[in-house]
Design a protein around this motif. Structure first.
Motif, PDB file in Angstrom:
ATOM      1  N   LYS A   1       0.981  -1.272   0.014  1.00  0.00           N
ATOM      2  CA  LYS A   1       0.099  -0.096   0.016  1.00  0.00           C
ATOM      3  C   LYS A   1       0.755   1.220   0.125  1.00  0.00           C
ATOM      4  CE  LYS A   1      -4.671  -1.385   1.956  1.00  0.00           C
ATOM      5  NZ  LYS A   1      -4.351  -2.857   1.602  1.00  0.00           N
TER       6      LYS A   1
ATOM      7  N   ILE B   1       0.598   4.397  -2.875  1.00  0.00           N
ATOM      8  CA  ILE B   1       0.564   5.625  -2.494  1.00  0.00           C
ATOM      9  C   ILE B   1       1.682   6.675  -3.093  1.00  0.00           C
ATOM     10  CG2 ILE B   1       0.389   7.538  -0.705  1.00  0.00           C
ATOM     11  CD1 ILE B   1      -0.930   5.221   0.895  1.00  0.00           C
TER      12      ILE B   1
ATOM     13  N   SER C   1      -5.005   4.923  -8.730  1.00  0.00           N
ATOM     14  CA  SER C   1      -5.839   5.663  -7.961  1.00  0.00           C
ATOM     15  C   SER C   1      -7.334   4.851  -8.112  1.00  0.00           C
ATOM     16  CB  SER C   1      -5.887   6.993  -8.697  1.00  0.00           C
ATOM     17  OG  SER C   1      -6.914   7.768  -8.076  1.00  0.00           O
TER      18      SER C   1
ATOM     19  N   LYS D   1      -7.924   1.851  -8.270  1.00  0.00           N
ATOM     20  CA  LYS D   1      -7.817   0.812  -7.360  1.00  0.00           C
ATOM     21  C   LYS D   1      -8.243   1.105  -6.166  1.00  0.00           C
ATOM     22  CE  LYS D   1      -4.916  -3.338  -6.189  1.00  0.00           C
ATOM     23  NZ  LYS D   1      -6.221  -4.249  -6.305  1.00  0.00           N
ATOM     24  N   ILE D   2      -7.277   2.292  -5.718  1.00  0.00           N
ATOM     25  CA  ILE D   2      -7.706   2.598  -4.368  1.00  0.00           C
ATOM     26  C   ILE D   2      -8.904   2.967  -4.049  1.00  0.00           C
ATOM     27  CG2 ILE D   2      -6.950   4.426  -2.753  1.00  0.00           C
ATOM     28  CD1 ILE D   2      -4.109   4.154  -3.914  1.00  0.00           C
TER      29      ILE D   2
ATOM     30  N   GLU E   1     -11.799  -0.105  -3.859  1.00  0.00           N
ATOM     31  CA  GLU E   1     -11.374  -0.672  -2.625  1.00  0.00           C
ATOM     32  C   GLU E   1     -11.730   0.006  -1.387  1.00  0.00           C
ATOM     33  OE1 GLU E   1      -7.434  -1.926  -2.233  1.00  0.00           O
ATOM     34  OE2 GLU E   1      -7.470  -3.367  -3.804  1.00  0.00           O
ATOM     35  N   SER E   2     -11.816   1.306  -1.507  1.00  0.00           N
ATOM     36  CA  SER E   2     -12.406   2.169  -0.447  1.00  0.00           C
ATOM     37  C   SER E   2     -13.798   2.397  -0.333  1.00  0.00           C
ATOM     38  CB  SER E   2     -11.664   3.616  -0.546  1.00  0.00           C
ATOM     39  OG  SER E   2     -10.237   3.887  -0.654  1.00  0.00           O
TER      40      SER E   2
ATOM     41  N   TRP F   1      -7.938   1.635   3.705  1.00  0.00           N
ATOM     42  CA  TRP F   1      -7.204   2.837   3.042  1.00  0.00           C
ATOM     43  C   TRP F   1      -7.301   4.234   3.898  1.00  0.00           C
ATOM     44  CZ3 TRP F   1      -3.239   2.490  -0.405  1.00  0.00           C
ATOM     45  CH2 TRP F   1      -3.375   1.162  -1.381  1.00  0.00           C
TER      46      TRP F   1
ATOM     47  N   TYR G   1      -4.209   6.077   5.660  1.00  0.00           N
ATOM     48  CA  TYR G   1      -3.255   6.479   5.142  1.00  0.00           C
ATOM     49  C   TYR G   1      -4.120   7.934   4.673  1.00  0.00           C
ATOM     50  CZ  TYR G   1      -1.055   1.871   4.582  1.00  0.00           C
ATOM     51  OH  TYR G   1      -0.607   0.740   4.802  1.00  0.00           O
TER      52      TYR G   1
ATOM     53  N   ILE H   1      -9.813  10.366  -4.035  1.00  0.00           N
ATOM     54  CA  ILE H   1      -9.517   9.366  -2.891  1.00  0.00           C
ATOM     55  C   ILE H   1      -9.887   9.734  -1.329  1.00  0.00           C
ATOM     56  CG2 ILE H   1      -7.685   7.957  -1.745  1.00  0.00           C
ATOM     57  CD1 ILE H   1      -6.185   8.082  -4.315  1.00  0.00           C
TER      58      ILE H   1
ATOM     59  N   ASN I   1     -12.843   7.974   1.095  1.00  0.00           N
ATOM     60  CA  ASN I   1     -12.668   7.580   2.240  1.00  0.00           C
ATOM     61  C   ASN I   1     -13.498   8.375   3.453  1.00  0.00           C
ATOM     62  OD1 ASN I   1     -10.716   5.432   2.644  1.00  0.00           O
ATOM     63  ND2 ASN I   1     -10.254   6.420   1.015  1.00  0.00           N
TER      64      ASN I   1
END
Length: 327
Positions: free
Chosen positions: A3, A7, A22, A24-25, A28-29, A35, A38, A60, A64
């Motif tokens: 991870k 980043i 980005s 993918k993050i 998943e978020s 995530w 972070y 992102i 989150n």
């Protein structure tokens, strides 16, 4: 370290590669808070000299926001809002879009976001870009203004969910209140006396400011006709206070997946706007149609308990089931 490396590579020179990371993050978020730890790393990218990196950070952080129980967003919201008028118009557009997600997850920011959008000076942008930015900002304003309503309007592919209105009496009566097939396993009784429907509507209008009671009337977009209703409420009638749901649909509209479609959005609203992490409800064991809906929504059967229906006059076997937000 995987991870951490991802980043770090959000600022890579290879924009295609960084954009894929980005995406993918963000994906998943939506499903997990892995995530969120972070958060500060992502926040540090808001002022990156490269606009594409700022765009990634904006989105992102927005996705989150739903996990922000520690209120880290409080420390960055002012900086975040400055990107409404970012030096790069594409970043200004991305910020305007992302703010809809931030506001949905953190409703306490909505007045601040709306003020920033409404007071933004867009004069520095070229005539070719300014209308696009204004369009994005207007859409976010519409979404967030809707959130400020006690019972927000919700749209799905086929349905419109709105607050109950005094003029709905006859349509509600015709659609379900007088139909014993609809009321068969409900807590209320069907009645051919429209006065009962008037009492129902009067009661629901009285609950509009109740922060623990959210009633929607379901309309079919294609026709504009009322086809049913749904409810999410905080149940304090037993030893275990909890969020609960209820719904019913006019008989002629059964079998089309309308309730599942409506309730998926209602559950999402309850999670993001009401902070619902768990929901418990009970259905009649013989009511397999309701069971199917609940299972599609993610409820899991837990126990058999008595189930009262028909105004409490009748009891049958019931199933207690539970929904837990996926975190």
């Amino acid at each position: 370290m995987v991870k951490e490396n991802m980043i770090k590579n959000l600022t890579a020179k290879d924009d295609k590669y960084a954009c894929a990371l980005s995406d993918k993050i963000i994906s998943e978020s939506k499903e997990t808070d892995e995530w969120y730890k972070y958060f500060d790393d992502f926040a540090s990218l808001l002022d990156h000299p490269k606009s594409l990196v700022r765009n990634r950070a904006l989105h992102i952080l927005a996705v989150n926001a739903q996990w922000d129980e520690e209120n880290h967003f409080d420390g960055i919201i002012s900086d975040y809002l400055t990107h409404i008028t970012d030096e790069k118009p594409i970043t200004a557009r991305q910020c305007a879009k992302a703010l809809a997600q931030v506001g949905a997850a953190k409703p306490q920011y909505i007045p601040m976001i709306l003020s920033a959008l409404q007071n933004a000076d867009l004069s520095k942008y070229k005539d070719s870009m300014r209308p696009l930015i204004e369009k994005d900002m207007a859409e976010t304003e519409r979404i967030l203004t809707n959130f400020l309503r006690k019972t927000p309007r919700i749209e799905t592919n086929r349905l419109l969910l709105r607050e109950i209105q005094e003029t709905d009496v006859k349509d509600i009566f015709d659609c379900w209140m007088q139909d014993e097939d609809v009321s068969r396993y409900m807590c209320w009784k069907a009645s051919c006396d429209i006065a009962e429907t008037k009492n129902f509507v009067r009661f629901e209008l009285g609950q509009i400011e109740n922060e623990k009671w959210y009633r929607w009337i379901i309309l079919l977009k294609e026709t504009g006709k009322i086809i049913g209703t749904c409810l999410v409420f905080y149940n304090e009638d037993d030893n275990e206070s909890h969020w609960d749901i209820s719904y019913n649909l006019g008989k002629k509209y059964w079998g089309n997946g309308y309730i599942t479609e409506a309730m998926k959005e209602v559950m999402q609203f309850a999670e993001t706007a009401l902070g619902m992490k768990e929901c418990i409800t009970v259905y009649a064991k013989v009511n397999t149609s309701s069971a199917n809906v609940l299972h599609k929504l993610g409820f899991i059967d837990e126990a058999e308990i008595p189930y009262e229906y028909s105004g409490g006059d009748m009891i049958t076997e019931g199933i207690l089931c539970r929904y837990e937000k996926n975190i």
